[in-house]
Structure formats: structure tokens, C-alpha cells
Motif scaffolding. Structure first.
Motif, PDB file in Angstrom:
ATOM      1  N   LEU A  87      38.920  38.539  11.740  1.00 38.39           N
ATOM      2  CA  LEU A  87      37.557  38.504  11.224  1.00 38.39           C
ATOM      3  C   LEU A  87      37.132  39.884  10.724  1.00 38.39           C
ATOM      4  N   ALA A  88      37.494  40.927  11.468  1.00 36.49           N
ATOM      5  CA  ALA A  88      37.148  42.282  11.031  1.00 36.49           C
ATOM      6  C   ALA A  88      37.919  42.668   9.770  1.00 36.49           C
ATOM      7  N   THR A  93      37.781  43.791   4.172  1.00 38.30           N
ATOM      8  CA  THR A  93      38.445  43.680   2.868  1.00 38.30           C
ATOM      9  C   THR A  93      37.487  43.158   1.810  1.00 38.30           C
ATOM     10  N   SER A  94      36.769  42.085   2.129  1.00 42.68           N
ATOM     11  CA  SER A  94      35.826  41.522   1.159  1.00 42.68           C
ATOM     12  C   SER A  94      34.672  42.483   0.882  1.00 42.68           C
ATOM     13  N   LEU A  95      34.219  43.192   1.908  1.00 45.01           N
ATOM     14  CA  LEU A  95      33.129  44.149   1.698  1.00 45.01           C
ATOM     15  C   LEU A  95      33.571  45.310   0.820  1.00 45.01           C
ATOM     16  N   ILE A  96      34.754  45.854   1.096  1.00 45.51           N
ATOM     17  CA  ILE A  96      35.263  46.964   0.284  1.00 45.51           C
ATOM     18  C   ILE A  96      35.426  46.532  -1.170  1.00 45.51           C
ATOM     19  N   SER A  97      35.995  45.352  -1.379  1.00 43.41           N
ATOM     20  CA  SER A  97      36.183  44.867  -2.742  1.00 43.41           C
ATOM     21  C   SER A  97      34.848  44.667  -3.438  1.00 43.41           C
ATOM     22  N   TRP A 129      32.710  37.458   1.782  1.00 42.52           N
ATOM     23  CA  TRP A 129      32.062  38.237   2.836  1.00 42.52           C
ATOM     24  C   TRP A 129      30.973  37.425   3.529  1.00 42.52           C
ATOM     25  N   MET A 130      30.150  36.700   2.779  1.00 39.89           N
ATOM     26  CA  MET A 130      29.095  35.892   3.380  1.00 39.89           C
ATOM     27  C   MET A 130      29.672  34.777   4.238  1.00 39.89           C
ATOM     28  N   TRP A 131      30.783  34.210   3.803  1.00 38.11           N
ATOM     29  CA  TRP A 131      31.424  33.143   4.572  1.00 38.11           C
ATOM     30  C   TRP A 131      31.900  33.674   5.922  1.00 38.11           C
ATOM     31  N   MET A 135      30.837  33.057   9.986  1.00 38.09           N
ATOM     32  CA  MET A 135      31.757  32.810  11.097  1.00 38.09           C
ATOM     33  C   MET A 135      31.424  33.711  12.281  1.00 38.09           C
ATOM     34  N   ARG A 136      31.148  34.973  11.983  1.00 37.06           N
ATOM     35  CA  ARG A 136      30.904  35.932  13.051  1.00 37.06           C
ATOM     36  C   ARG A 136      29.597  35.659  13.782  1.00 37.06           C
TER      37      ARG A 136
END
Length: 537
Positions: A87-88, A93-97, A129-131, A135-136
């Protein structure tokens, strides 16, 4: 248990790959929709690849996720470290992209350039990232082990982006102010673009940091990883600030004593001021946060800053010795070592001026301070690392000496050639030997002053069986006993554990001589402490 761990590794690695493949393919399709009219040639191969990625990767990713989501209904699955790490990793990864693509697209838009590929990819990765954020936060899928890991890493990334953007904008602004004496070559763009574009990165990074630090409450995390990150941010920002301040001092000294052109001397000033100022702001801001983290964490941050300053001072001393040896070499008279000498003096002055108040060598060490584990580790790391560096440089000097003695032809045997060969490692050796000797003496003195270590057996590992919400109790046992505590929480809410008597448990554990213990605790019941034999694993 081993089979379950391997199964989780395979499933989450497959899910990570499938989500990435589907995201890349969907970004390619969206790019072709929003980029209509700006693409002159249709890329058939790229379209086919995007369709294959979406039509194959997306359904498989959903199938794997639906299968794994059913398993996450089990508390043991949500407590898996692999789930928390996945999850992290996917969140980061999605946040950086998203951040990089968004900032790059907006920076290009400042110049009037439209980049549909970056916009499309940013939208897709923002959805990913929102998905994963959902989950978190969902009660059905939230990880119970390292639950704040994603938030802490995301806040750190946002801080890095904001600091980089702010420092770059400040550097561009100062370079523009110095353009009359130090012109920037090969840059025909308007000056404000060099300031606005890094400001875009700074604003986006600041928003990301604020969202995770304040809104997602990463600032309230008290786990060990959060404390390590906080100390890392303090030491890293302090190192950047010291480097910037040292470069500014080097520039000032060169203006006073060097003969190089003024434009060349002033060229690194903008980046140095930006790094020094932004690094200092980040360091001071996080140092204030340490007041609520306890004395041990504050001491760890102080030692980390001291170590960074020590590296700078030792490097500067090595460079000074190197420059002095270069001045003795008659074959290098055409190469003025003045710039090298001023650089070494700058690093030595800044490093020593920071190391002295943080390490406090004139401070009288008490018995309690001499036995502090953080201080002991710091001393061992410093003189151990300096010993290794000294050994390597000594071997290099020996190699250069024998190379000069055994060399044939050229100036291998000339004194000037020999000095040129060994002056750099000799300067480093002199600094590392000095660091090793000083810290080894301090370590020996602390060791003699520290109280003798008790050899009485104590509990090293505790398995705590309690109700839900017993993490504060587990943390209390860790702090009071120093043991590794594994918490097993009840699967239902009928066994609350928040009201268990932590002090009574600690007293019973401290009276044991067994290395391991099982603790059963709950509200309204006396805690039961069961010592375990060495064979219990």
C-alpha cells in the motif's frame, strides 16, 4: 506462515505490476483523446500497445484485487507487513508520478506549451492514488501494521519537492539580480520564467506536504519509523544548509583573495543561498517539533547534526592539507591552489562552528550521559567509519608510493610528481586519523565513566495478548522494559484492552529472569504474565 508470506509477496507484486500496466495503457488512450488536433501522425503501434495494456491489464488487476480483498477480511491479512508495504509503495509511486507529471505540465504551460501526454498520465495516476488512499482509510482494508507508513512517506516526498522548488526559485531570483556582473550564458528566456517554473514545483510540493502532514495527521504519528523520519529530515536539511552556507563563505573568500573573474566566482552564489536558506528553514521547523518527542529523540537529532558537521569539518581539513601540499609542488606552480585552499577553509570553518555547539566537547559528561546508548552508538560509528576510511587512504598512499618507485620513465620518480600523486589521499588521511583518535579517546573515557552493565537476565521478548486498541499498552511495555513486544489483538470487540494496568505488567516483567514472556491482559481482569523457556520461539 512461510507459505502465506510467499503467497502475499507474489500476489501483491503481481497486483503492483498489473495496476502499473493498466495505468500506462489508460494514460495512452486519454492522451489520444485530449490531444486530438495536436498530433499530426497517428501512432498505430502506440495505440495498439495502449489498448492491450488496458484490455488485458485492467481486468486482471481487478480480478486479483477482488480475490485479495476477500482475504483482507481476515485480521491476520490486514496485519501483514507485506500488505502495508504494498500500500505504501503503490501510494508513493502514484503520488510521485502525479506530482512530477502535473508540475512538468504546468511548468510547460507557463511557457505556453501544451503537453497532453503528461496531463493524461497525471490524471490516471491521480486516480490510482485516490483508489489506494481509499483502501488505506476503509475499515475493511486498513492495515493494522504500520498504518501511517504511506502518509509519512508521502509527507516526506512533498517536503522534498517543496524545498527543491523553493530553493531553485530563490537561486533563479538571485542569479537574475547578479546578471549584470555574472550573466547566465545560453539562456534567452524571460527571467521570470526561471522563477515561476520552480515556484510551481514548490507550491505543489507544499500542498502535498500539508495534505499529508496536517490533514492526514502524519504529524501525530509516534511510531518508531516516524521518529526515524523526523531525525532524518533534520539531519538531511541541516546538511544541505551547511553545504549552502559553506559555498556562500567560499564565494566571499574568493572575492576577497582570489584572482579569478568575478562572473566565475559569483556563478554558484544563487544556488548556495537558496540551499542554505531553505535547508535552514526546514531544519529549524522540524527541530521545534522535537520538543514533544522526548529527550531521546532530541539527542538523536543533535547527534545527527553533529555528525553532518563533523563530516564537513573533516573534509575541509583534508582539502586544506591537500592545498598546502599542492603549494609545495614546484611542478604545479601554474595551477594556483588558492581556490582549493579557500574551499577547504570554508568547509572547515562552517563545519567546526556547527560541530562545537552540537557536540559540546567542553561539556563535562555525567555518568548518565556516558551510558546513553545513542551517544555510544554515535561514537562507535564515527571512529569505526573513520578507521575504515583511514585504512583505505593508507592503502592508496602505499600504492602511489610503490607506483612512483617502480615506475619507469616520465616524472614518476620526481619529488613533485610524487606529491601530486599522494596529496589528496594524504589530506584525507590526516583528517580521518584526527577524527578517529579524538572519538576513540572520548569513547574510552565514557566507557570508564559509565556504570557497569548489569548481567541480571531480563525479558527480551514479550507476546502481548489483549483486546483491540492495545497498542498504547504495548508501547508502554516497550519503553519501560526495552523488550520487543508483539501484540496479538482479539478478533472481536468483546475483549477491550485499553484499561489494562500497564505498571503492574511492567513490574511483573522486570522481576522475571526468563528471556521471553507471554502476557494476557484485558479490562476488568488481573494481567497474567507467563515466563517462557529459551526453546519458545
Amino acid at each position: 506462515m512461510t507459505v502465506a508470506v510467499v503467497r502475499r509477496l507474489i500476489v501483491f507484486a503481481l497486483l503492483f505490476a498489473l495496476v502499473t500496466i493498466a495505468a500506462v495503457g489508460l494514460a495512452g488512450l486519454i492522451e489520444r483523446v485530449i490531444g486530438l488536433g495536436s498530433v499530426l501522425v497517428v501512432d498505430t503501434a502506440g495505440l495498439a500497445r495502449a489498448l492491450a495494456f488496458v484490455l488485458v491489464g485492467a481486468p486482471l488487476a481487478m480480478l486479483v484485487w477482488r480475490w485479495q480483498r476477500r482475504r483482507l477480511a481476515e485480521p491476520l491479512e490486514r496485519a501483514s507487513l507485506v500488505w502495508s508495504v504494498y500500500l505504501a509503495a503503490m501510494t508513493l509511486t502514484s503520488l510521485i508520478s502525479t506530482v512530477i507529471l502535473t508540475a512538468s505540465a504546468l511548468s510547460a504551460a507557463v511557457e505556453g506549451e501544451w503537453r497532453p501526454d503528461e496531463v493524461a498520465a497525471a490524471l490516471v495516476w491521480a486516480g490510482v492514488w485516490m483508489w489506494h488512499r481509499r483502501m488505506r482509510r476503509s475499515p475493511d482494508t486498513v492495515p493494522t501494521r504500520l498504518p501511517a507508513l504511506s502518509t509519512e512517506l508521502s509527507a516526506l516526498f512533498g517536503l522534498i519537492v517543496a524545498a527543491f522548488g523553493a530553493g531553485s526559485a530563490l537561486a533563479a531570483l538571485i542569479s537574475r539580480a547578479l546578471a549584470s556582473v555574472a550573466p547566465v550564458l545560453f539562456d534567452s528566456r524571460p527571467w521570470y520564467l526561471g522563477v515561476l517554473q520552480p515556484l510551481v514545483w514548490a507550491v505543489i510540493g507544499m500542498l502535498v506536504w500539508w495534505w499529508h502532514w496536517a490533514h492526514e495527521r502524519a504529524n501525530r504519528a509516534r511510531d518508531a519509523f516516524a521518529l526515524v523520519l523526523l531525525v532524518t529530515v533534520v539531519s538531511g536539511s541541516a546538511s544541505v544548509s551547511l553545504f549552502g552556507i559553506g559555498t556562500v563563505l567560499h564565494t566571499v573568500l574568493r572575492l576577497l583573495f582570489d584572482v579569478d573573474p568575478v562572473a566565475e566566482i559569483l556563478s554558484p552564489l544563487g544556488a548556495a543561498v537558496g540551499a542554505g536558506l531553505v535547508g535552514a528553514i526546514v531544519c529549524v521547523g522540524h527541530l521545534r517539533m522535537l520538543t514533544a518527542r522526548g529527550a531521546r529523540v532530541r539527542d538523536a537529532a543533535r547527534l545527527a547534526i553533529s555528525g553532518a558537521a563533523l563530516i564537513g569539518a573533516a573534509s575541509g581539513l583534508g582539502v586544506v592539507v591537500n592545498a598546502l601540499l599542492a603549494g609545495l609542488d614546484s611542478t604545479l606552480l601554474s595551477d594556483d591552489p588558492r581556490t582549493l585552499l579557500l574551499g577547504g577553509l570554508s568547509a572547515l570553518i562552517v563545519g567546526a562552528a556547527t560541530w562545537w555547539p552540537t557536540w559540546r566537547p567542553a561539556h563535562v559528561v555525567t555518568v548518565e550521559e556516558s551510558g546513553d546508548i545513542g551517544r555510544r552508538v554515535y561514537l562507535v560509528v564515527v571512529f569505526g567509519a573513520s578507521a575504515v576510511v583511514a585504512l583505505v587512504t593508507l592503502l592508496l598512499i602505499g600504492f602511489r608510493l610503490f607506483e612512483a618507485l617502480l615506475g619507469s620513465g616520465g616524472d614518476a620518480g620526481v619529488e613533485g610528481g610524487l606529491i601530486e600523486r599522494i596529496r589528496a589521499p594524504l589530506g584525507l588521511l590526516s583528517a580521518t586519523v584526527l577524527v578517529f583518535v579524538y572519538h576513540f579517546i572520548v569513547w574510552r573515557r565514557d566507557r570508564a565513566l559509565a556504570p557497569p552493565v548489569s548481567r541480571t537476565p531480563r525479558v527480551e521478548r514479550v507476546v502481548l495478548v489483549a483486546g483491540r486498541g492495545s497498542e498504547p499498552l504495548a508501547q508502554h511495555i516497550r519503553e519501560k522494559t526495552g523488550a520487543r513486544v508483539t501484540l496479538w489483538e482479539a478478533a472481536d470487540d468483546r475483549t477491550p484492552g485499553g484499561e489494562a494496568d500497564g505498571e503492574a505488567i511492567v513490574q511483573q516483567l522486570q522481576s522475571l529472569t526468563a528471556p521471553r514472556a507471554l502476557v494476557v491482559a484485558g479490562a476488568g481482569m488481573a494481567p497474567r504474565v507467563i515466563p517462557l523457556s529459551d526453546s519458545a520461539r
